[in-house]
Motif scaffolding. Structure first.
Motif, mmCIF file in Angstrom:
data_model
loop_
_atom_site.group_PDB
_atom_site.id
_atom_site.type_symbol
_atom_site.label_atom_id
_atom_site.label_comp_id
_atom_site.label_asym_id
_atom_site.label_seq_id
_atom_site.Cartn_x
_atom_site.Cartn_y
_atom_site.Cartn_z
ATOM 1 N N PRO A 345 0.671 -1.457 -0.107
ATOM 2 C CA PRO A 345 0.415 -0.105 0.295
ATOM 3 C C PRO A 345 1.010 1.484 -0.157
ATOM 4 N N THR A 346 1.566 1.089 0.604
ATOM 5 C CA THR A 346 3.040 2.437 0.435
ATOM 6 C C THR A 346 3.842 3.014 -0.882
ATOM 7 N N GLY A 347 4.251 1.836 -1.332
ATOM 8 C CA GLY A 347 4.131 1.706 -3.221
ATOM 9 C C GLY A 347 4.061 3.048 -3.471
ATOM 10 N N SER A 348 4.951 3.656 -4.400
ATOM 11 C CA SER A 348 3.673 4.420 -5.699
ATOM 12 C C SER A 348 3.209 4.157 -6.664
ATOM 13 N N ARG A 349 2.578 3.908 -7.410
ATOM 14 C CA ARG A 349 2.735 3.547 -8.802
ATOM 15 C C ARG A 349 2.183 4.581 -10.376
#
Length: 384
Positions: A345-349
């Protein structure tokens, strides 16, 4: 159809003679002949020196006139004051090309300029083409030609290098050997008193062994013909140029080094951009560009995707891309959906794609496969 360019006999000769070949280690004539013999050259090698009957195991004759057959390329390593007469001798023997590795010509002052003027005048009278003086030499790995005094040889590859500086050419040969890439040709032209960049570019543009070209330029004697040749070559294959002497002090140093015109850098910058060449400004950029070009894998466009496991490096990469006019790609909907299944969830897409500092090798590999397969970008920069 076979390439019949008039410089082919110089850059890919069938026979070579070394004038000034010697048994004395540490001398130019020793190193050049040793490199020729060690390179596996497929043509004939002749040694010329009136002091020897054999040199390094090779028969040695006193003069070019004593050779049973005129070589395609005569390499001269004798002192500057002897070279004009040797050029005339080469012309009388119908030698078409001479590679002058000797120093002591225009770059040292009036006396050297006098010898250079005599040398060029003799070449014009006797229809001999000159490469040099004061260069590193010529390498053509596909035929085993190492007509140089470089300490490192070259692997066979598809990148051609033309350099006014022998030291820059030698450094790039060292780098390429360690990095594992090779060359179609390496030509160190030194002062370029006769054969200059324009004619070499004309040959390399049509050379089937050459897929890309790198140039190290300090100054040229005829800017118009140089830029015309760059434009023609860049229309066929990538051309990367490191133009030195960008500032006044550098221009003065370039002028004293090559006796060629350095010129105003802003004019050069505009002219090179309009010609279609890619200009690099630093030594290490020439090395990196050469390694990239040698891979033969060129991006289809300028849309870049950045994959990182740290936010800071991604932001720096985005800034650098903007500085260079590179577009950060917008990932496709299919690509974004595939990343959703991989990222926490903390990753950047968004692009840069940030996997998070806890990303393991599998997450990195899977995300890379998704982005590399995405048709909405042309290349991927991975920062780990």
């Amino acid at each position: 159809m076979e390439d019949t360019h008039y410089l082919r006999s110089a850059l890919a000769p069938r026979s070579v003679a070394v004038i000034g070949a010697t048994e004395k280690r540490g001398r130019l004539g020793y190193d050049v002949l040793a490199n020729l013999l060690a390179g596996g050259f497929t043509g004939r090698i002749d040694a010329v020196n009136p002091k020897y009957s054999s040199v390094q195991g090779q028969p040695c004759v006193p003069s070019l006139q004593a050779l049973p057959q005129a070589p395609d390329l005569a390499i001269v390593v004798t002192p500057a004051h002897t070279v004009p007469a040797l050029v005339a001798e080469a012309g009388a023997r119908a030698v078409p090309n001479m590679l002058v590795l000797s120093a002591g010509f225009a770059q040292i002052g009036p006396e050297g300029q006098h010898f250079q003027d005599q040398m060029v005048s003799a070449a014009r009278r006797h229809h001999v083409r000159l490469i040099g003086p004061d260069g590193l030499g010529i390498l053509r790995p596909s035929i085993g030609l190492n007509a140089s005094f470089a300490r490192t040889s070259a692997r066979r590859g598809s990148l051609a290098l033309v350099s006014q500086s022998g030291a820059v050419a030698a450094a790039l040969l060292d780098y390429a050997w360690a990095a594992g890439f090779g060359f179609s040709s390496v030509v160190s032209i030194g002062d370029g008193c006769d054969v200059e960049f324009a004619e070499l570019l004309d040959f390399l543009a049509m050379d089937p062994e050459t897929r890309s070209i790198a140039l190290y330029v300090e100054g040229v004697h005829n800017p118009r013909s140089f830029l015309s040749a760059v434009r023609a070559a860049a229309g066929i294959k990538p051309v990367v140029v490191l133009k030195a002497g960008r500032h006044t002090v550098g221009s003065r140093a370039a002028l004293s080094h090559t006796a060629a015109m350095a010129g105003n850098d802003r004019v050069w910058d505009t002219a090179l951009r309009r010609s279609g060449a890619i200009r690099v400004r630093e030594y290490d950029q020439l090395f990196a560009a050469s390694e990239t070009l040698s891979s033969g894998r060129m991006p289809r466009g300028s849309r870049l995707a950045v994959l990182t496991n740290g936010g800071g490096p991604g932001v720096l990469a985005a800034d650098a891309a903007a500085d260079q006019g590179t577009v950060l790609a917008a990932l496709s909907q299919a690509g974004l959906a595939a990343l959703d299944a991989l990222l926490p969830p903390t990753g950047s897409r968004s692009n840069p794609v940030d996997l998070g500092g806890d990303a393991d090798p599998q997450r990195l590999a899977s995300a890379f496969e998704v982005i590399a397969a995405d048709p909405d970008n042309d290349g991927v920069l991975v920062l780990c």
